[in-house]
Design a protein around this motif. Structure first.
Motif, short mmCIF file in Angstrom:
data_model
loop_
_atom_site.label_atom_id
_atom_site.label_comp_id
_atom_site.label_asym_id
_atom_site.label_seq_id
_atom_site.Cartn_x
_atom_site.Cartn_y
_atom_site.Cartn_z
N MET A 1 0.86 -1.18 0.07
CA MET A 1 -0.05 0.14 0.09
C MET A 1 0.79 1.14 0.01
N LYS A 2 0.68 1.97 -0.89
CA LYS A 2 1.43 3.41 -0.98
C LYS A 2 0.81 4.40 -0.18
N ILE A 3 1.73 4.95 0.67
CA ILE A 3 1.21 6.19 1.54
C ILE A 3 1.93 7.29 1.55
N ALA A 4 1.50 8.31 1.46
CA ALA A 4 1.85 9.76 1.55
C ALA A 4 1.66 10.52 2.85
N VAL A 5 2.91 11.11 3.29
CA VAL A 5 2.58 11.67 4.55
C VAL A 5 3.09 13.19 4.26
N LEU A 6 2.11 14.17 4.75
CA LEU A 6 2.80 15.52 4.82
C LEU A 6 3.43 15.88 6.05
N ALA A 13 8.45 13.36 11.69
CA ALA A 13 9.69 12.39 11.93
C ALA A 13 9.19 11.44 12.95
N ARG A 14 8.67 11.65 13.95
CA ARG A 14 8.28 10.65 14.71
C ARG A 14 7.14 9.85 14.29
N PHE A 15 6.34 10.42 13.70
CA PHE A 15 4.96 10.07 12.93
C PHE A 15 5.61 8.94 11.93
N VAL A 16 6.45 9.44 11.01
CA VAL A 16 6.97 8.53 10.06
C VAL A 16 7.71 7.36 10.30
N LEU A 19 5.32 4.71 11.50
CA LEU A 19 4.54 4.26 10.48
C LEU A 19 5.40 3.18 9.85
N THR A 20 6.81 3.58 9.67
CA THR A 20 7.82 2.37 9.17
C THR A 20 7.94 1.40 9.90
N GLU A 21 7.73 1.26 11.34
CA GLU A 21 7.69 0.23 12.01
C GLU A 21 6.83 -0.90 11.78
N VAL A 22 5.55 -0.43 10.86
CA VAL A 22 4.57 -1.29 10.46
C VAL A 22 4.46 -1.55 9.12
N VAL A 23 4.82 -0.49 8.27
CA VAL A 23 4.59 -0.47 6.68
C VAL A 23 5.91 -0.79 6.19
N ALA A 295 1.28 2.93 22.37
CA ALA A 295 0.48 3.83 21.67
C ALA A 295 0.73 4.41 20.07
N ARG A 296 2.07 3.98 19.96
CA ARG A 296 2.51 4.25 18.53
C ARG A 296 1.98 3.22 17.55
N ARG A 297 1.67 1.90 18.13
CA ARG A 297 1.29 0.92 17.30
C ARG A 297 -0.09 1.38 17.08
N ALA A 298 -0.89 1.39 17.96
CA ALA A 298 -2.44 1.77 18.04
C ALA A 298 -2.54 2.89 17.31
N LEU A 299 -1.61 3.98 17.18
CA LEU A 299 -1.75 5.15 16.37
C LEU A 299 -1.84 4.87 14.88
N VAL A 300 -0.76 4.12 14.66
CA VAL A 300 -0.50 3.62 13.15
C VAL A 300 -1.56 2.77 12.71
#
Ligand code: GDP
Ligand code: CA
Length: 311
Positions: A1-6, A13-16, A19-23, A295-300
Motif C-alpha cells: 500500500m502506497k502512503i504519502a505523509v505531509l 519524523a516521529r510519525f513517519v 509508520l515504518t515500524e509497521v509498513v 500508543a505508537r502501534r495503536a496510532l499507526v
C-alpha cells in the motif's frame, strides 16, 4: 500500500518512523515543509527536511529531537569567539550537510534533487520530497511587526503573540517533482501530527498540492498534534489558542476543513468527538503519544484502518 505523509520536523519524523515500524518504508513518500528554511552564514538550512533525514536514517539525536547524534559545536564556538551571530545553532556535523546542499543549490540543482542525493547517501529508504523547489517562507504577523519564522521562533523565543501566519511565495510555488504523483498514487494520505500553522500550512499553501488533496478526501487522515488540549512540544498550543480560538479537536478539524475525511485524536480529547463529527469528519480515537511503543502501534493501526483491507 502506497502512503504519502505531509510532515513538518519533529512531530512529522516521529510519525513517519512509527509508520515504518509497521509498513514497508519503500512504500512511503514524505512531503516536507520548507517554510522554515533559512540562510545562516550563507548556508541554506532546511530544518524540517533535516530533522526528517536525520531521524529516519538513524543519525538523529532522539533526545533533542533535531540535529545529529554525537554532535560537536566547534564551529559555533569559533563563530562566537569571532563575534559572529550564533542565535541559530549549527553543529559541526550538521554544517557538513548544509555545505553540500548550499553548494549544489548555488550550482542550480533544485532542492528536491539535492535532497534525494543526500537521502541516498545516508541510506534513507522512504522517499523524501520538499513540498516545493520554489522559495516559500513562513512569516509571522505579530504586534512587533512581521517576522521571519526563525526570527520569531528561535531568535525571539516565540515571545510575540501571533496574529496571522503568512506563506510568502506560496502563490507562485509549484509542487516539487514527484509530489503530485505521490499524492495521486497513494492509497492513504496522512497529515502527521505536525503544527498545522507553521508545518502543514505552508505545504497546503502550494495550490497544486491542496487541489490534489481535495480529490482524495476519503483517503486523507490527519493526526492531531494536541493531547489533552496541549502540544506535546513547541508552540502549537499557544498558536491554536490565538489563531483558532481554542485547543480542542474542533479547532484541529477546522485547520483542515474540507480536506480530511478523518481525524485521529487522543483518548484525552475524546470529549471532542461530536464536534469533529458535526464538521463532517470521522473522529478516530486512540492513544497518540509516540514515545510509547503501544500508543505508537495503536496510532499507526488506526491510521491504516482508514483503508479497507484488500487482498
Ligand atoms: P517541528 O517542525 O520540528 O516544529 O515539528 P512538527 O511541526 O512536525 O511537530 C510539532 C508538533 O508535533 C507539536 O505540535 C507536537 O504537539 C506534536 N507532537 C510531537 N510528538 C507527538 C506525539 O507523540 N503525539 C502527538 N499526537 N503529537 C506529537
Ligand atoms: Ca519546522
Amino acid at each position: 500500500m502506497k502512503i504519502a505523509v505531509l510532515a513538518g520536523g519533529v512531530g512529522g519524523a516521529r510519525f513517519v518512523r512509527a509508520l515504518t515500524e509497521v509498513v514497508d518504508p519503500r512504500d512511503v513518500t514524505v512531503i516536507a515543509n520548507v517554510g522554515d528554511d533559512l540562510e545562516v552564514h550563507g548556508l541554506h538550512v532546511s530544518p524540517d527536511l533535516d530533522t526528517l533525514l536525520y531521524t529516519l536514517s538513524g543519525l538523529g539525536d532522539d533526545e533533542r529531537g533535531w540535529g545529529r547524534a554525537g554532535e560537536t559545536w566547534n564551529a559555533s564556538e569559533t563563530i562566537e569567539l569571532l563575534g559572529g551571530e550564533t542565535w541559530f545553532q549549527l553543529g559541526d556535523r550538521d554544517i557538513g550537510l548544509h555545505l553540500v546542499r548550499t553548494e549544489a543549490l548555488s550550482r542550480g540543482e533544485p532542492l528536491s534533487a539535492v535532497t534525494a542525493r543526500l537521502a541516498r547517501s545516508v541510506g534513507l529508504v522512504v522517499t523524501l520530497l520538499p513540498a516545493t523547489d520554489d522559495r516559500l517562507r513562513t512569516r509571522m504577523r505579530t504586534p512587533a511587526g512581521e517576522l521571519d519564522f526563525q526570527d520569531w521562533f528561535v531568535a525571539r523565543g516565540q515571545r510575540d503573540r501571533v496574529n496571522e501566519v503568512v506563506y510568502e511565495g506560496a502563490e507562485a510555488a509549484r509542487a516539487a517533482p514527484g509530489v503530485l504523483e505521490a499524492l495521486e498514487e497513494a492509497e492513504l494520505i496522512a497529515i502527521a501530527p505536525s503544527n498545522p500553522f507553521v508545518s502543514i500550512g505552508p505545504i497546503l499553501a502550494v495550490r497544486a498540492i491542496s487541489e490534489a488533496l481535495e480529490r482524495r478526501r476519503d483517503r486523507l487522515v490527519a493526526v492531531s498534534p494536541l493531547i489533552g488540549g496541549r502540544a506535546v512540544k513547541g508552540p502549537a498550543g499557544a498558536m491554536f489558542a490565538s489563531l483558532a480560538g481554542g485547543t480542542g479537536p474542533a479547532q484541529v478539524t477546522d485547520c483542515y476543513k474540507g480536506l480530511i475525511g478523518a481525524l485521529v485524536l487522543d483518548e484525552a480529547d475524546a470529549d471532542g468527538v461530536d464536534a469533529v463529527a458535526e464538521r463532517g469528519v470521522r473522529p478516530l480515537v486512540t492513544r497518540t503519544l509516540m514515545s510509547e511503543p503501544d500508543a505508537r502501534r495503536a496510532l499507526v493501526e488506526t491510521v491504516l484502518g482508514l483503508v479497507p483491507a484488500t487482498t
